[in-house]
Design a protein around this motif. Structure first.
Motif, PDB file in Angstrom:
ATOM      1  N   UNK A  29      32.809  42.803  66.622  1.00 43.18           N
ATOM      2  CA  UNK A  29      34.028  43.017  65.839  1.00 43.18           C
ATOM      3  C   UNK A  29      34.627  41.671  65.427  1.00 43.18           C
ATOM      4  N   UNK A  30      35.498  41.657  64.423  1.00 48.72           N
ATOM      5  CA  UNK A  30      36.016  40.388  63.912  1.00 48.72           C
ATOM      6  C   UNK A  30      36.807  39.584  64.941  1.00 48.72           C
ATOM      7  N   UNK A  31      36.783  38.270  64.772  1.00 45.27           N
ATOM      8  CA  UNK A  31      37.590  37.373  65.590  1.00 45.27           C
ATOM      9  C   UNK A  31      39.069  37.677  65.409  1.00 45.27           C
ATOM     10  N   UNK A  32      39.459  38.168  64.246  1.00 41.51           N
ATOM     11  CA  UNK A  32      40.850  38.545  64.014  1.00 41.51           C
ATOM     12  C   UNK A  32      41.315  39.579  65.034  1.00 41.51           C
ATOM     13  N   UNK A  33      40.498  40.570  65.277  1.00 34.52           N
ATOM     14  CA  UNK A  33      40.852  41.599  66.254  1.00 34.52           C
ATOM     15  C   UNK A  33      40.831  41.019  67.666  1.00 34.52           C
ATOM     16  N   UNK A  34      39.865  40.147  67.929  1.00 32.04           N
ATOM     17  CA  UNK A  34      39.797  39.475  69.231  1.00 32.04           C
ATOM     18  C   UNK A  34      41.055  38.649  69.472  1.00 32.04           C
ATOM     19  N   UNK A  35      41.562  37.973  68.434  1.00 30.19           N
ATOM     20  CA  UNK A  35      42.744  37.131  68.587  1.00 30.19           C
ATOM     21  C   UNK A  35      43.940  37.935  69.065  1.00 30.19           C
ATOM     22  N   UNK A  36      44.097  39.145  68.534  1.00 28.74           N
ATOM     23  CA  UNK A  36      45.220  39.982  68.955  1.00 28.74           C
ATOM     24  C   UNK A  36      45.101  40.369  70.423  1.00 28.74           C
ATOM     25  N   UNK A  37      43.884  40.678  70.872  1.00 25.61           N
ATOM     26  CA  UNK A  37      43.722  41.030  72.281  1.00 25.61           C
ATOM     27  C   UNK A  37      43.928  39.805  73.171  1.00 25.61           C
ATOM     28  N   UNK A  38      43.467  38.635  72.720  1.00 25.73           N
ATOM     29  CA  UNK A  38      43.682  37.411  73.497  1.00 25.73           C
ATOM     30  C   UNK A  38      45.177  37.153  73.671  1.00 25.73           C
ATOM     31  N   UNK A  39      45.952  37.402  72.605  1.00 21.23           N
ATOM     32  CA  UNK A  39      47.403  37.255  72.753  1.00 21.23           C
ATOM     33  C   UNK A  39      47.932  38.196  73.838  1.00 21.23           C
ATOM     34  N   UNK A  40      47.492  39.436  73.838  1.00 17.55           N
ATOM     35  CA  UNK A  40      47.988  40.397  74.826  1.00 17.55           C
ATOM     36  C   UNK A  40      47.608  40.002  76.244  1.00 17.55           C
ATOM     37  N   UNK A  41      46.338  39.583  76.431  1.00 19.05           N
ATOM     38  CA  UNK A  41      45.927  39.205  77.795  1.00 19.05           C
ATOM     39  C   UNK A  41      46.780  38.038  78.304  1.00 19.05           C
ATOM     40  N   UNK A  42      47.030  37.056  77.447  1.00 11.85           N
ATOM     41  CA  UNK A  42      47.767  35.876  77.883  1.00 11.85           C
ATOM     42  C   UNK A  42      49.261  36.128  78.018  1.00 11.85           C
TER      43      UNK A  42
END
Length: 596
Positions: free
Chosen positions: A104-117
């Motif tokens: 899946x796109x890095x864009x979607x990954x970025x949103x999840x990375x924000x949530x985890x952090x």
């Protein structure tokens, strides 16, 4: 401590309206990344962040990781949470499908990375390092190494680390002394590495280290560094973990924050040599490792955004609940919640507007990263790569510096209670403080920005970016919405400051390089503020149009007001930074060492 609630409405707005999620689905390999799928992923990630990770944030901070005879033991609840993280497929969200990732796109990954952090920065550091190790190995490892290690790393069944720093070296990797002696089809490594995040733990049955070391005949300096895979457990013929390798955590650092993230001193070769395998070519290790570094720097920039969002949420909820003082304008004279006080509102809006600017900047860059990999037009891929390379140091440094400032402001909103650990506000400040340091300090990012990126093309990449910003400002000034016109005027002024600062940097690099470097952090911060203002200007255009059409008017009116605040109160700092940039080293270059 308030409960973390993922800001899904703003995340979706940025992804669709600014980062162009719909356009990404047209790229080869991203056809399944529909808005409907994105919504489902964000909802499920928010649930995990809120219900599983956030409750462990305070207890993990209080307990921390610990070192036992068997190795590092994670804080209570972390191993179970990590198991849920892996089971949910989160580690491989944007991973290569060839090795079990979802692609899946890095864009979607970025949103999840924000949530985890936001929910638990100490926990989130573990998959962050794994992602970097995975990408370095994917790009530079042999087919055999990739086949043996990538499926487990992509799935999260094993975690990865990066081992660069040594006691005598710090950020100067030319001083690395760890040795790698060739033996048959492998090498034996001897040396010590420090500051190794999640260098050991009991959450998985293997940890895969990527290690910088020197072969016996390697040249001095960075030209003689090679990169090696060193597993905690050597692999059996069937790929399962077997014999323990000669790599051990010998101590844990006692840190200001992120206590639940073990920062390890790792020793290689105390009992005969740690077995490692060459990644890529000998003496090309630094170039290979920078693949990992850029991946990590992008995600650390998102950490700055994430911790700022969490600090803002904490401060906002406290300000709504804390009743104290009377308003000068109030006729009744009754006490009010502190959110009614003008200065508290100033602090909260300063936090909110900058968080939203950082989010827009980070997500748009993530989408640019996707286009560098998937756009069918080679020229467009190259153009996007230039943009990403230029702005990675800005994203990393600007967002992490703001993360500290905003977390500190969150403490201030709490007043005296913010200085008390029980409220939770100061944990965010303690945790945030590391982000401008690791993966290259702010000074290192600034030197990279002007000494490599700006110097290499004499500002051409920045000039192209400035031209795009001017187009946005011009569109705003033509608007019939007076608020948008005002935002456009502020953006125009700040873009002019960035253009003049860039011209000064380009010229000064050739005549007074030390003076240019003395102003490099100011230049980087100016670029960050203007990039944030550009994205908030784009957001204002969308919000004005949708508000006029009565589409979700409350959200879009709020977005427009927040963008106006950023333009009125944050962007004017660009002109002040321009003046400090032009002063160069100023009197600092005139002082002798003894005068400091």
């Amino acid at each position: 401590m308030s409960t973390y609630i993922a800001p899904l409405r703003d995340m979706r707005f940025v992804m669709t309206e600014l980062a162009g999620l719909d356009g990404l689905t047209a790229l080869p390999g991203f056809e399944e990344a529909t808005p409907e799928l994105a919504d489902a992923v964000l909802d499920e990630a928010a649930r995990l962040a809120t219900e599983v990770l956030a409750p462990l944030n305070k207890t993990g901070d209080e307990q921390g990781a610990r070192l036992s005879k068997e190795g590092v033991v994670a804080a209570d609840g972390f191993a179970k949470a990590y198991g849920q993280f892996v089971e949910g497929g989160w580690s491989g969200l944007s991973g290569d499908p060839e090795f079990g990732g979802q692609g899946l796109p890095e864009l979607l990954q970025a949103a999840t990375v924000e949530m985890w952090n936001s929910s638990n920065m100490a926990f989130a550091l573990c998959p962050l390092l794994t992602a970097g190790a995975t990408e370095a190995l994917r790009q530079h490892g042999s087919a055999e190494l990739k086949g043996r290690y990538l499926p487990k790393l992509v799935s999260g069944a094993w975690t990865g680390t990066m081992n660069l720093t040594e006691p005598q070296a710090g950020s100067d990797l030319a001083a690395v002394r760890t040795k790698a002696v060739p033996e048959d089809d492998h090498y034996r490594l001897y040396g010590q590495k420090i500051f190794i995040t999640w260098g050991d733990h009991d959450m998985t049955d293997n940890v895969i280290h990527l290690v910088l070391a020197r072969t016996p005949d390697a040249p001095e300096g960075v030209r003689g560094i090679s990169l090696f895979v060193v597993p905690k457990f050597l692999l059996n013929a069937d790929g399962s973990p077997g014999q323990r390798n000669d790599v051990h955590c010998v101590s844990l650092e006692h840190k200001l924050g992120i206590h639940a993230s073990p920062t390890c001193v790792m020793s290689f070769g105390d009992q005969g040599g740690a077995i490692g395998y060459l990644v890529g070519q000998e003496n090309k290790g630094l170039a290979h490792m920078f693949t990992m570094m850029n991946e990590a720097r992008q995600k650390v920039g998102i950490q700055g955004l994430a911790i700022a969002e969490r600090a803002y949420q904490q401060a906002r909820e406290y300000a709504k609940e804390r009743v104290q003082g009377r308003l000068a304008s109030s006729r009744s004279g009754g006490v009010v919640a502190i959110i009614h006080h003008p200065d508290v509102r100033r602090m909260l809006l300063t936090m909110k507007s900058q968080v939203e600017a950082m989010r827009a900047f980070a997500y748009v860059m993530a989408a640019d990263m996707d286009r560098t990999h998937r756009d069918p037009d080679a020229a467009e891929r190259a153009r996007r790569q230039v943009r990403v390379d230029l702005l990675i140091p800005v994203l990393k440094a600007w967002c992490t510096e703001l993360g500290v400032e905003i977390a500190s402001m969150g403490v201030q909103v709490h007043g005296g209670m913010g200085y008390i650990e029980e409220t939770g506000a100061c944990q965010f400040l303690r945790d945030a403080r590391i982000a401008p340091i690791y993966e290259g300090t702010t000074g290192i990012q600034a030197a990279d920005l002007i000494g490599r990126k700006i110097a290499s093309d004499r500002g051409a990449g920045m000039a192209e970016l400035i031209a795009e910003m001017r187009e946005t400002a011009a569109e705003q000034v033509r608007s019939t919405d007076t608020q948008v016109v005002s935002i456009g005027a502020a953006l125009t002024t700040s873009v002019q400051a960035l253009e003049e600062a860039t011209a000064w940097v380009v010229q000064t690099l050739t005549t007074q390089p030390d003076a240019a470097l003395a102003s490099s952090v100011d230049y980087l911060m100016l670029a960050g503020y203007v990039c944030g203002g550009w994205q908030m200007g784009r957001a204002a255009l969308v919000a004005s149009r949708k508000s006029a059409a009565n589409e979700d008017p409350d959200f879009h009116r709020t977005k427009l007001a927040t963008a106006r605040y950023y333009a009125d109160k944050i962007l004017p700092g660009a002109n002040a930074l321009l003046e400090t940039i032009r002063s160069g080293a100023s009197s600092g270059s005139e002082l002798s060492i003894e005068q400091f």
